[in-house]
Design a protein around this motif. Structure first.
Motif, PDB file in Angstrom:
ATOM      1  N   LEU A 159      11.211  -9.670 -48.984  1.00  0.00           N
ATOM      2  CA  LEU A 159      11.913  -8.965 -47.903  1.00  0.00           C
ATOM      3  C   LEU A 159      12.691  -7.779 -48.456  1.00  0.00           C
ATOM      4  O   LEU A 159      12.663  -6.683 -47.887  1.00  0.00           O
ATOM      5  CB  LEU A 159      12.850  -9.925 -47.169  1.00  0.00           C
ATOM      6  N   LEU A 213      10.267  -5.060 -49.496  1.00  0.00           N
ATOM      7  CA  LEU A 213       9.757  -4.363 -48.310  1.00  0.00           C
ATOM      8  C   LEU A 213      10.794  -3.372 -47.795  1.00  0.00           C
ATOM      9  O   LEU A 213      10.477  -2.234 -47.445  1.00  0.00           O
ATOM     10  CB  LEU A 213       9.402  -5.364 -47.211  1.00  0.00           C
ATOM     11  N   ALA A 214      12.054  -3.813 -47.769  1.00  0.00           N
ATOM     12  CA  ALA A 214      13.126  -2.941 -47.280  1.00  0.00           C
ATOM     13  C   ALA A 214      13.253  -1.712 -48.170  1.00  0.00           C
ATOM     14  O   ALA A 214      13.324  -0.577 -47.685  1.00  0.00           O
ATOM     15  CB  ALA A 214      14.445  -3.714 -47.219  1.00  0.00           C
ATOM     16  N   SER A 219      10.101   0.662 -48.107  1.00  0.00           N
ATOM     17  CA  SER A 219       9.926   1.341 -46.816  1.00  0.00           C
ATOM     18  C   SER A 219      10.706   2.651 -46.754  1.00  0.00           C
ATOM     19  O   SER A 219      10.360   3.550 -45.983  1.00  0.00           O
ATOM     20  CB  SER A 219      10.373   0.437 -45.672  1.00  0.00           C
ATOM     21  N   ILE A 220      11.766   2.741 -47.555  1.00  0.00           N
ATOM     22  CA  ILE A 220      12.586   3.962 -47.533  1.00  0.00           C
ATOM     23  C   ILE A 220      11.747   5.183 -47.939  1.00  0.00           C
ATOM     24  O   ILE A 220      11.907   6.269 -47.380  1.00  0.00           O
ATOM     25  CB  ILE A 220      13.809   3.815 -48.469  1.00  0.00           C
ATOM     26  N   TYR A 257       2.519   3.529 -45.814  1.00  0.00           N
ATOM     27  CA  TYR A 257       2.482   2.308 -45.001  1.00  0.00           C
ATOM     28  C   TYR A 257       1.063   1.758 -44.873  1.00  0.00           C
ATOM     29  O   TYR A 257       0.858   0.671 -44.367  1.00  0.00           O
ATOM     30  CB  TYR A 257       3.115   2.560 -43.630  1.00  0.00           C
ATOM     31  N   PHE A 282       1.489  -1.445 -50.419  1.00  0.00           N
ATOM     32  CA  PHE A 282       2.351  -1.868 -49.310  1.00  0.00           C
ATOM     33  C   PHE A 282       1.658  -2.967 -48.504  1.00  0.00           C
ATOM     34  O   PHE A 282       2.282  -3.964 -48.117  1.00  0.00           O
ATOM     35  CB  PHE A 282       2.691  -0.677 -48.409  1.00  0.00           C
ATOM     36  N   TRP A 285       5.627   4.228 -37.448  1.00  0.00           N
ATOM     37  CA  TRP A 285       6.318   4.420 -38.725  1.00  0.00           C
ATOM     38  C   TRP A 285       7.136   5.700 -38.736  1.00  0.00           C
ATOM     39  O   TRP A 285       7.223   6.379 -39.748  1.00  0.00           O
ATOM     40  CB  TRP A 285       5.332   4.420 -39.903  1.00  0.00           C
ATOM     41  N   THR A 345      11.140   2.884 -38.849  1.00  0.00           N
ATOM     42  CA  THR A 345      11.087   2.298 -40.178  1.00  0.00           C
ATOM     43  C   THR A 345      12.468   1.799 -40.609  1.00  0.00           C
ATOM     44  O   THR A 345      12.593   0.692 -41.132  1.00  0.00           O
ATOM     45  CB  THR A 345      10.561   3.329 -41.190  1.00  0.00           C
ATOM     46  N   TRP A 346      13.496   2.594 -40.342  1.00  0.00           N
ATOM     47  CA  TRP A 346      14.842   2.155 -40.735  1.00  0.00           C
ATOM     48  C   TRP A 346      15.294   0.923 -39.956  1.00  0.00           C
ATOM     49  O   TRP A 346      15.978   0.060 -40.496  1.00  0.00           O
ATOM     50  CB  TRP A 346      15.858   3.303 -40.618  1.00  0.00           C
ATOM     51  N   LEU A 377      13.384  -1.375 -39.078  1.00  0.00           N
ATOM     52  CA  LEU A 377      12.675  -2.472 -39.735  1.00  0.00           C
ATOM     53  C   LEU A 377      13.336  -2.811 -41.075  1.00  0.00           C
ATOM     54  O   LEU A 377      13.426  -3.988 -41.444  1.00  0.00           O
ATOM     55  CB  LEU A 377      11.207  -2.067 -39.944  1.00  0.00           C
ATOM     56  N   ILE A 378      13.822  -1.780 -41.773  1.00  0.00           N
ATOM     57  CA  ILE A 378      14.524  -2.019 -43.045  1.00  0.00           C
ATOM     58  C   ILE A 378      15.752  -2.900 -42.782  1.00  0.00           C
ATOM     59  O   ILE A 378      16.007  -3.877 -43.487  1.00  0.00           O
ATOM     60  CB  ILE A 378      14.925  -0.670 -43.697  1.00  0.00           C
ATOM     61  N   VAL A 379      16.496  -2.541 -41.735  1.00  0.00           N
ATOM     62  CA  VAL A 379      17.668  -3.343 -41.367  1.00  0.00           C
ATOM     63  C   VAL A 379      17.242  -4.777 -41.061  1.00  0.00           C
ATOM     64  O   VAL A 379      17.865  -5.751 -41.504  1.00  0.00           O
ATOM     65  CB  VAL A 379      18.386  -2.718 -40.139  1.00  0.00           C
ATOM     66  N   PHE A 410      14.606  -6.371 -42.190  1.00  0.00           N
ATOM     67  CA  PHE A 410      14.252  -7.038 -43.451  1.00  0.00           C
ATOM     68  C   PHE A 410      15.501  -7.538 -44.168  1.00  0.00           C
ATOM     69  O   PHE A 410      15.538  -8.656 -44.679  1.00  0.00           O
ATOM     70  CB  PHE A 410      13.505  -6.078 -44.385  1.00  0.00           C
ATOM     71  N   ILE A 411      16.530  -6.689 -44.214  1.00  0.00           N
ATOM     72  CA  ILE A 411      17.741  -7.060 -44.959  1.00  0.00           C
ATOM     73  C   ILE A 411      18.390  -8.300 -44.336  1.00  0.00           C
ATOM     74  O   ILE A 411      18.742  -9.258 -45.032  1.00  0.00           O
ATOM     75  CB  ILE A 411      18.742  -5.885 -45.013  1.00  0.00           C
ATOM     76  N   ALA A 455      16.384 -11.360 -44.909  1.00  0.00           N
ATOM     77  CA  ALA A 455      16.650 -11.856 -46.266  1.00  0.00           C
ATOM     78  C   ALA A 455      17.970 -12.618 -46.284  1.00  0.00           C
ATOM     79  O   ALA A 455      18.071 -13.707 -46.862  1.00  0.00           O
ATOM     80  CB  ALA A 455      16.696 -10.688 -47.252  1.00  0.00           C
TER      81      ALA A 455
END
Lengths: 452, 285
Positions: free
Chosen positions: A25, A28-29, A32-33, A68, A73, B224, B229-230, B232-234, B236-237, B240
């Motif tokens: 996770l 992936l985070a 993705s940036i 992506y 990925f 995307w 995407t951001w 989704l990043i949030v 993911f965090i 986790a």
């Protein structure tokens, strides 16, 4: 000495590990940036304007320009999915058993694991106490299952055993969303088509390809219009009137398609996406022969030569919807009977202006019609319903997983000397503090129940 | 009464509440915390009225421009502040840990003062892409989620301060001074978890409503673009974070840091993407 695991077990353990989940996770985070900092899917020329050739080659080899969809990925998403499947498979049988085959008899060792217990010694017969406890549980919690063994009565009640499945529904939902996305990318497409007002198209052009796709039916654009908010240049509405024709039959006629309200037919959806004007403008011009007062209304295209009363002819040299700051204007050219050419400007905003010229004719520009084309995004995505199913399951599953808990209560009733001993214990699979409050309340009620 | 006057009053109430919370930390007089909380309630009431009034005012303007006040940066920041106070007060009702207010109300105040002083507060008509009911669902779910993460971040900061002090002093001598009115590390850890437990499904719902809307407006539920995407990043965090709680060695300090990092990512998703990166979501940014 530790026993050496065989490789398959080691691999299984690797994919079952929760540590792998957390690491995946976070990876992936972090990765993705990249795709939000480097613009995706531009042309090589555009990248070379921004990066040196060396940097470009490096980033390209790492597939950072379409990250992506890069192998690494997708591999990360694959590991994420395998991890999710393995973890769920490993834990599911035990949870299934706990929910469907409850332990009906709580022995002393099970009672010792409960942090919520209570005991009472009451007078009366075992049977009498059993009946009272059954009613009590039914009223305060849930109807119990009664088991009698060796003169000891055991009651078991539970609520929301399905709450244990919430987390698995959530995990499954992610896989379903992935499946929907894969279906969409294999059997779906995104394409574009521009349709000029009044014309019909049956082919669309997919992104990044020159070969058109045949729709199997055709779409006509009857009209396109754009409107603006009063006194501002902020657009209010982009609207196409579309007609779908399949096999010669009109399916829907002049259906308005606006942003946020697409048109669907046979699994293909048309979205209002862009618009533009064709060079082709129709002008309405009023021409007056001054000597007789005879007036004619002309509808002309740019460049088209038309005859005027009195033997001369006229054509539109050019047209602009905004002529400097004077609004719509057209430059006309008149050729008189003797072949003399004169050209001049007529402005829609100043209709009387041309009459002041000292010539045989006067002209006014009464109206003009620009022909628009509508730009439609055409999408086919047979996987989208699978994605929505996954999303629904995710919401339901996570609500159940976070906010509901499987609560169980066991009661043991047995004769102790001349009295009857009642032992009650309970457990919840999550939200312990909440269950503790509930159990304390239950204890209070039980005390007054058995005391009376 | 106009909406902008009400917004100013709410900002004032949050400022007073924040100051009183700081006074409470310094003085440890319970009355100040109670007053601070009452001011937060009053602020929320006026704030709610202000949002309602702005909604009403948008329908009074000529040209059919009426819409829910959730459409540009100013309106979203103001709504964010509202959700922060709302989630804080809900958690306060359950836990009654007043010191938490000192670490949460400032987020709302900073949002309000920024909106009032620096952002364009004119009511603007909606461009075609925003003319959708999904706008309301999407914004409400996202910001309730963000607000829960803000509360989680506040208590995580408290956790780190408290645990840092406790580990330096002997175990049988609990932290004194300001820290004595902090909730115990166990409770702070629990509030952190509970807040994220509220926020995570809301964020998921926010992403899903956004995807549904994108599918209606642009013909694709996921493209995307940086905002997507951001978010989704949030996601993911915090995913986790939630799984970390089941693993030994990832509770306490690490969980608090994950929560803080998660909120930083949330803020970047909300503001950074609009102000720094480019993409489809550039409305009013």
């Amino acid at each position: 000495m530790r026993e050496k695991k065989n490789p398959i077990d080691a691999l299984w353990d690797f994919f079952c590990s929760l540590r792998l989940t957390i690491v995946t996770l976070i990876l992936l985070a972090v990765t993705s940036i990249i795709g939000t900092v480097i613009q995706q899917n531009l042309s090589p020329e555009e990248y070379l304007q921004e990066y040196s050739e060396g940097t470009y080659k490096l980033l390209d080899s790492l597939q950072f320009f379409d990250m992506y969809h890069s192998w690494w990925f997708l591999a990360l998403l694959g590991v994420f999915s395998l991890n999710l499947i393995a973890c769920s498979l490993k834990r599911f049988p035990r949870v299934w058993k706990a929910a469907t085959e409850p332990v009906l008899i709580a022995d002393d060792s099970l009672f010792q694991t409960f942090s919520n217990v209570d005991e009472h010694l009451v007078s009366g017969s075992v049977d009498d106490v059993k009946n009272r406890m059954e009613t009590f549980l039914r009223q305060r919690f849930a109807g119990p299952i009664v088991t009698e063994k060796d003169g000891v009565v055991h009651l078991f009640s539970q609520k929301m055993p399905y709450a244990r499945f919430g987390v698995y529904v959530t995990h499954l939902s992610i896989l379903i969303i992935f499946i929907g996305a894969i279906i969409g990318s294999l059997w779906g497409y995104k394409a574009y088509v521009n349709i000029v007002e009044g014309s019909t198209e049956s082919r669309v052009w997919p992104r990044g390809s020159n070969a058109p796709i045949d729709l199997g039916f055709s779409v006509r654009c009857d009209e396109f219009s754009v409107s603006f908010y009063e006194g501002s240049d902020r657009p209010k509405e982009f609207k196409s009137l579309l007609t779908v024709i399949d096999d010669g039959k009109v399916i829907t006629e002049r259906r308005p398609v606006i942003v946020n309200d697409p048109l669907s037919y046979k699994g293909i959806t048309f979205y209002q996406s862009s618009y533009g004007t064709t060079g082709d403008t129709l002008l309405k011009i009023k021409a007056t022969l001054k000597s007789t007062g005879e007036t004619v209304d002309l509808t002309v295209r740019q460049g088209q030569q038309v005859a005027l009363p009195g033997g001369a002819s006229m054509r539109v040299l050019n047209f602009a919807p905004s002529f400097q700051n004077f609004g719509p204007g057209a430059r006309l050219e008149v050729v008189d009977a003797g072949g003399n050419r004169t050209s001049f400007l007529v402005l829609k905003a100043f209709p009387g202006f041309d009459a002041q010229r000292n010539t045989d004719y006067s002209f006014t520009l009464s109206d003009f019609q620009q022909r628009y084309y509508t730009g439609l995004l055409v999408a086919k995505d047979p996987g989208v319903w699978v994605v929505w199913l996954g999303c629904t399951l995710m919401v339901v599953g996570s609500m159940v997983a976070f906010f509901l808990s499987h609560r169980r209560i066991w009661v043991t009733i047995q004769p102790i000397g001349k009295k009857v001993g009642v032992k009650i214990g309970g457990a919840a699979h999550r939200n312990q503090p909440g269950f503790e409050l509930f159990f304390d309340e239950l204890k209070k009620n039980l005390k007054s129940e058995l005391g009376s | 009464m106009t909406s902008s006057l009400c917004f100013n009053l709410a900002t004032g109430a949050y400022f007073a509440s924040m100051v009183l919370f700081v006074v409470y930390l310094a003085s440890r007089i319970n009355g100040t915390a109670l007053l601070a909380n009452l001011l937060a309630y009053a602020g929320l009431a006026v704030h709610t009225a202000a949002i309602g009034l702005r909604w009403y005012e948008s329908y009074q303007a000529p040209g059919g421009v009426g819409h829910a006040p959730l459409s540009n940066l100013y309106e979203s920041v103001v709504f964010f502040a509202w959700t922060i106070i709302l989630i804080y007060l809900i958690i306060d009702l359950k836990y009654r840990q007043r010191a938490v207010g000192a670490f949460v109300v400032p987020f709302a105040f900073v949002a309000m003062i920024w909106a009032q002083l620096r952002l364009n507060d004119s009511i603007e008509p909606l461009v075609p892409a925003l003319q959708s009911n999904w706008l309301t669902y999407h914004v409400i779910t996202c910001f309730l989620g963000y607000a829960a993460f803000a509360v989680a971040c506040g208590v995580s900061i408290m956790y780190l301060i408290k645990i840092g002090k406790e580990e330096k002093t002997p175990s049988n001598n609990p932290a004194g001074g300001v820290l004595s009115i902090f909730p115990s590390t166990k409770i702070l850890d629990d509030i952190n978890y509970k807040a994220i437990m509220i926020g995570f499904p809301l964020l998921s719902l926010g992403i899903i409503t956004g995807a549904a809307w994108a599918n209606y407006a642009w013909g694709t539920y996921w493209s995307w673009d940086p905002k997507e995407t951001w978010s989704l990043i949030v996601w993911f965090i915090y995913a986790a974070f939630l799984h970390a709680r089941f693993t030994r060695g990832w509770v306490g300090r690490k969980a608090a840091w994950l929560s803080i990092i998660g909120f930083c990512a949330t803020i970047f998703c909300y503001l950074g993407v609009n102000l720094i990166l480019s993409g489809l979501h550039s409305y009013g940014g």
